[in-house]
Design an enzyme around this catalytic site. Structure first.
Site, PDB file in Angstrom:
ATOM      1  N   HIS A  62       9.231   0.586   3.683  1.00 14.55           N
ATOM      2  CA  HIS A  62      10.404   0.581   4.432  1.00 14.55           C
ATOM      3  C   HIS A  62      11.098  -0.666   4.432  1.00 14.55           C
ATOM      4  O   HIS A  62      10.747  -1.457   3.255  1.00 14.55           O
ATOM      5  CB  HIS A  62       9.789   0.983   5.880  1.00 14.55           C
ATOM      6  CG  HIS A  62       8.508  -0.027   6.109  1.00 14.55           C
ATOM      7  ND1 HIS A  62       8.671  -1.548   6.229  1.00 14.55           N
ATOM      8  CD2 HIS A  62       7.330   0.081   6.353  1.00 14.55           C
ATOM      9  CE1 HIS A  62       7.299  -2.166   6.409  1.00 14.55           C
ATOM     10  NE2 HIS A  62       6.523  -0.966   6.483  1.00 14.55           N
ATOM     11  N   HIS A  67       9.149  -3.860   3.885  1.00 10.26           N
ATOM     12  CA  HIS A  67       8.675  -3.975   2.366  1.00 10.26           C
ATOM     13  C   HIS A  67       9.884  -4.667   1.623  1.00 10.26           C
ATOM     14  O   HIS A  67       9.673  -5.399   0.442  1.00 10.26           O
ATOM     15  CB  HIS A  67       8.341  -3.066   1.763  1.00 10.26           C
ATOM     16  CG  HIS A  67       6.961  -2.518   2.324  1.00 10.26           C
ATOM     17  ND1 HIS A  67       6.673  -1.137   3.090  1.00 10.26           N
ATOM     18  CD2 HIS A  67       5.513  -2.888   2.227  1.00 10.26           C
ATOM     19  CE1 HIS A  67       5.531  -0.889   3.424  1.00 10.26           C
ATOM     20  NE2 HIS A  67       4.689  -1.976   3.065  1.00 10.26           N
ATOM     21  N   MET A  88       0.873  -1.180   0.079  1.00 11.06           N
ATOM     22  CA  MET A  88       0.216  -0.001  -0.104  1.00 11.06           C
ATOM     23  C   MET A  88       1.026   1.433   0.105  1.00 11.06           C
ATOM     24  O   MET A  88       0.227   2.180   0.347  1.00 11.06           O
ATOM     25  CB  MET A  88      -0.895  -0.001   1.187  1.00 11.06           C
ATOM     26  CG  MET A  88      -1.778  -1.209   1.313  1.00 11.06           C
ATOM     27  SD  MET A  88      -3.631  -1.073   2.092  1.00 11.06           S
ATOM     28  CE  MET A  88      -2.640  -0.817   3.863  1.00 11.06           C
ATOM     29  N   GLN A 133      -3.436 -12.038   7.773  1.00 14.18           N
ATOM     30  CA  GLN A 133      -3.718 -11.791   6.388  1.00 14.18           C
ATOM     31  C   GLN A 133      -2.749 -13.002   5.705  1.00 14.18           C
ATOM     32  O   GLN A 133      -3.349 -13.409   4.652  1.00 14.18           O
ATOM     33  CB  GLN A 133      -2.997 -10.339   6.172  1.00 14.18           C
ATOM     34  CG  GLN A 133      -2.847 -10.059   4.489  1.00 14.18           C
ATOM     35  CD  GLN A 133      -2.226  -8.758   4.395  1.00 14.18           C
ATOM     36  OE1 GLN A 133      -3.033  -7.867   4.424  1.00 14.18           O
ATOM     37  NE2 GLN A 133      -1.263  -8.583   4.242  1.00 14.18           N
ATOM     38  N   GLU A 161       4.823 -11.865   7.705  1.00 11.80           N
ATOM     39  CA  GLU A 161       4.275 -12.435   8.645  1.00 11.80           C
ATOM     40  C   GLU A 161       3.911 -11.197   9.877  1.00 11.80           C
ATOM     41  O   GLU A 161       3.178 -11.719  10.786  1.00 11.80           O
ATOM     42  CB  GLU A 161       5.211 -13.603   9.246  1.00 11.80           C
ATOM     43  CG  GLU A 161       5.555 -14.644   8.618  1.00 11.80           C
ATOM     44  CD  GLU A 161       6.195 -15.727   9.279  1.00 11.80           C
ATOM     45  OE1 GLU A 161       7.117 -15.256  10.178  1.00 11.80           O
ATOM     46  OE2 GLU A 161       6.224 -16.599   8.604  1.00 11.80           O
TER      47      GLU A 161
HETATM   48  P1  AMP Z   1       1.409  -2.939   3.383  1.00 15.11           P
HETATM   49  O1  AMP Z   1       1.920  -2.250   2.596  1.00 15.11           O
HETATM   50  O2  AMP Z   1       1.100  -2.781   4.875  1.00 15.11           O
HETATM   51  O3  AMP Z   1       0.029  -3.815   2.980  1.00 15.11           O
HETATM   52  O4  AMP Z   1       2.374  -4.317   3.508  1.00 15.11           O
HETATM   53  C1  AMP Z   1       2.725  -4.832   2.311  1.00 15.11           C
HETATM   54  C2  AMP Z   1       3.401  -6.365   2.352  1.00 15.11           C
HETATM   55  O5  AMP Z   1       4.512  -6.065   3.107  1.00 15.11           O
HETATM   56  C3  AMP Z   1       2.395  -7.157   3.626  1.00 15.11           C
HETATM   57  O6  AMP Z   1       2.741  -8.297   3.115  1.00 15.11           O
HETATM   58  C4  AMP Z   1       2.977  -6.981   4.748  1.00 15.11           C
HETATM   59  O7  AMP Z   1       2.969  -8.043   5.598  1.00 15.11           O
HETATM   60  C5  AMP Z   1       4.740  -6.711   4.573  1.00 15.11           C
HETATM   61  N1  AMP Z   1       5.231  -6.063   5.567  1.00 15.11           N
HETATM   62  C6  AMP Z   1       4.896  -4.754   6.167  1.00 15.11           C
HETATM   63  N2  AMP Z   1       5.772  -4.701   7.264  1.00 15.11           N
HETATM   64  C7  AMP Z   1       6.803  -5.489   7.325  1.00 15.11           C
HETATM   65  C8  AMP Z   1       7.597  -5.969   8.409  1.00 15.11           C
HETATM   66  N3  AMP Z   1       8.057  -5.098   9.440  1.00 15.11           N
HETATM   67  N4  AMP Z   1       8.268  -7.026   8.287  1.00 15.11           N
HETATM   68  C9  AMP Z   1       7.987  -7.818   7.206  1.00 15.11           C
HETATM   69  N5  AMP Z   1       6.743  -7.675   6.279  1.00 15.11           N
HETATM   70  C10 AMP Z   1       6.165  -6.456   6.534  1.00 15.11           C
END
Ligand code: AMP
Length: 251
Positions: A32, A35, A28, A151, A146
């Protein structure tokens, strides 16, 4: 890195991939190191890497959370480019929802627990948008953190329930040195909030019953949304300065 904004254009380019393996990381934005760890694996384990940046409104039950989501498209592009991602799919709402969300994908059990119990409709939005992405990108492998363990489990169940030939790859939580799980929403915390936030992980890791951990979190200054132990894992969500933080640990 090529940036693609429409389904038609992506499908045309997808045809040129032939038999090459495709690694996909949906996000989204507000990218960081968490990602980035997923991107690195998608690049290392596949011939072609695809990322998406799309702030999906259908998974937000809280309008304010959506409106204040900390993401900057130019910064995200720079990070993806530097990481070596081949294609970025960056659609808009009319592109992703030509049906204006008349159709949705629902899971009836686990999606109603934990975060789903607190965020009505959240996982309907997640499952629906990821199904759409999978149909557009047709990845060989898709990478999920994870950090959002519920999710990941729900998406894994979806792929199995619908006989989809996609390998889901769960990736470990990337944390700050102080233990705080990295999240785009951490950017919304004040300096004081950021100083307290690592206690969330520390207390989760400290053991005890759901009630004991919830009490410790409240005493430390968090507002507990839920603490649940299920299938050898502790899941929790808390509010700190009105920012909702989640974490989970195997135990
Ligand atoms: P989001 O942009 O929050 O939808 O996250 C995109 C993907 O990155 C999802 O699969 C999240 O689980 C993963 N993600 C976000 N933060 C972390 C993190 N600190 N460690 C590992 N994966 C992450």
């Amino acid at each position: 890195m090529k940036i693609i904004k429409t389904v038609e254009e992506f499908k045309e380019i997808r045809k040129t991939f032939g038999d090459k393996s495709v690694g996909f990381v949906p996000t989204m934005g507000g990218l960081h190191n968490g990602h980035l760890s997923l991107m690195k694996r998608a690049i290392a384990e596949n011939d072609i890497s695809v990322a998406s940046v799309y702030l999906n409104p259908t998974q937000f039950n809280d309008k304010k959370d959506l409106e204040t989501y900390p993401a900057n498209f130019a910064d995200d592009c720079a990070l993806l480019e530097k990481a070596g991602v081949d294609y970025l799919f960056a659609p808009t709402y009319p592109v992703m929802y030509p049906d204006d969300y008349a159709y949705m994908l629902t899971e009836k059990r686990f999606s109603k627990e934990l975060c789903g119990a607190k965020r009505p409709g959240h996982f309907d939005g997640v499952l629906t948008v990821v199904m759409k992405f999978f149909n557009i990108v047709r990845p060989t492998r898709a990478y999920f953190g994870e950090k959002d363990y519920q999710q990941y489990k729900l998406l894994d169940g979806m792929v199995k329930a619908f006989f989809m030939d996609i390998e889901l790859v769960p990736c470990p939580i990337v944390r700050e040195e102080n233990g705080l799980a990295i999240s785009s929403r951490n950017r919304k915390l004040s300096k004081e909030g950021l100083a307290l936030a690592p206690k969330f992980h520390e207390i989760l890791a400290s053991g005890g019953s759901e009630e004991e951990i919830a009490a410790k979190l409240e005493a430390a200054g968090f507002k507990v949304d839920y603490v649940t132990i299920k299938d050898n894992r502790i899941y929790a969500a808390v509010f700190l300065e009105e920012v909702r933080l989640i974490d989970n640990l195997e135990r």
